[in-house]
Design an enzyme around this catalytic site. Structure first.
Site, short mmCIF file in Angstrom:
data_model
loop_
_atom_site.label_atom_id
_atom_site.label_comp_id
_atom_site.label_asym_id
_atom_site.label_seq_id
_atom_site.Cartn_x
_atom_site.Cartn_y
_atom_site.Cartn_z
N TYR A 209 32.34 44.52 46.51
CA TYR A 209 33.94 44.21 45.69
C TYR A 209 33.57 42.91 45.16
O TYR A 209 34.44 42.24 43.75
CB TYR A 209 35.09 44.64 46.45
N LYS A 213 34.29 40.64 41.26
CA LYS A 213 35.30 40.25 40.96
C LYS A 213 34.56 38.97 40.60
O LYS A 213 35.08 37.81 39.28
CB LYS A 213 35.66 39.78 42.39
N VAL A 244 48.03 41.79 47.30
CA VAL A 244 49.03 41.93 46.76
C VAL A 244 49.76 44.34 47.18
O VAL A 244 48.05 45.01 47.39
CB VAL A 244 49.37 42.71 45.01
#
Length: 344
Positions: A209, A213, A244
């Site tokens: 991941y 990014k 978030v």
């Protein structure tokens, strides 16, 4: 103390967090400018951070909004929510296009549909992503994190470039926002972006991941060097949303970490931002910034990122490899039919 304030402002959902940064680096969704007459495209715009951005664009007068995502059911729910909050006339500004970002031919076809439906694009938000999940390959035989989070968005952006450039040439400011993350720091230090074999190593959920990014930051700075330099009205930036409360952080995290994931999904829940707080840096990059090539952390704080995120040669390697892989894997449907892959 300033470092602590910046960390809180950028990542946490506690009250007043965004006010911890210097005044010149603040931005609130209410500061979003009038978007009357403008057209936007957003991937993953029907849920999570993407929905927060979509809702904000619509509430500030966007003329037309193309949302690319997989689930019609989720989109229908989002549009119904917009109808209830903003009215049916506003909801009718949304055009949903089903698009599996792991299917690069479909991405190209979707871009063609958009280009045939509008004579301008002012905002492109490359937001959708595979989250912190286990290693997989796509049907093309490419690491799914890189194939979806990075390469699919390069394909989409590349095929929309003619209309982006046309919009800019008419005197409009065009903004491209690529969703990155502070998780880019989890990228292994030996990453070179030199071959498919290297790209297809299993780096673990966090490493895979994080590398995708990092790619979002490098791609934004690559566009700044090669695209903005010749089309100064086109601005390209990467953003970090903060921590978030989304499907990724509450559900998908249990795929790689069935038990350990509860630390994020439940234990950290009180500190998470809601989706409207989480979309602030994205909305700033998509509607208000006047700069390009930045890595923007909430609310509107330019950060350098780690050393790899600042490595221009690494960015050049990334994009050279991206071109090579996409051309090879889609040759019969694209290059063989005369389709050039121009990424700026």
């Amino acid at each position: 103390m300033e470092t602590i304030k910046q960390t809180v402002a950028q990542n946490m959902g506690i009250s007043g967090a965004h006010e911890q940064v210097p005044e010149g680096q603040r931005f609130d969704l209410n500061d979003t400018p009038d978007l009357k007459g403008k057209v936007a495209v957003i991937t993953g715009g029907s849920e999570g951070i993407g929905y927060g951005a979509s809702h904000t664009l619509l509430s500030h007068g966007i003329e037309k909004l193309f949302i690319l995502s997989l689930s019609k059911e989720v989109v229908d729910g989002s549009i119904n929510a917009i109808k209830e909050e903003l009215g049916e006339e506003v909801a009718n500004k949304v055009t949903w296009l089903e698009c599996d970002l792991s299917d690069w031919t479909k991405v190209k076809q979707t871009a063609d549909k958009i280009a045939s439906s509008t004579d301008r694009i002012d905002i492109l938000i490359n937001n959708a992503a595979r989250g912190i999940m286990t290693y997989q390959l796509t049907d093309y035989g490419v690491d799914r994190h890189m194939a979806v989070n990075h390469m699919a968005h390069v394909i989409l952006t590349s095929h929309l470039l003619p209309i982006l450039k046309k919009t800019a040439s008419n005197g409009n400011t065009v903004r491209i926002s690529n969703q990155a993350s502070n998780a880019h720091q989890a990228t292994p230090s030996d990453t070179k972006f030199e071959s498919l074999d290297e790209l297809n190593r299993d780096l673990g959920p966090n490493g895979s991941y994080g590398r995708s990014k990092l790619a979002a930051i490098l791609y934004s700075r690559y566009l700044n060097r090669h695209l903005t330099s010749s089309h100064p009205n086109i601005l390209a930036n990467a953003t970090h949303p903060g921590f978030v409360d989304t499907k990724m952080s509450s559900e998908d995290i249990h795929e790689p970490y069935p038990l350990g994931g509860y630390a994020m999904s439940v234990g950290m829940a009180p500190l998470k931002k809601n989706i409207m707080q989480g979309c602030v840096s994205t909305v700033f990059a998509a509607t208000a910034t006047t700069k390009s090539g930045e890595y923007i952390c909430p609310p509107a704080v330019p950060e350098s990122g780690n050393a790899m995120a600042q490595d221009e040669q690494l960015g050049e390697n990334l994009m050279k490899l991206t071109r090579e892989i996409v051309k090879e894997k889609t040759y019969e449907d694209s290059a063989a039919k005369g389709c050039p892959f121009k990424d700026y």
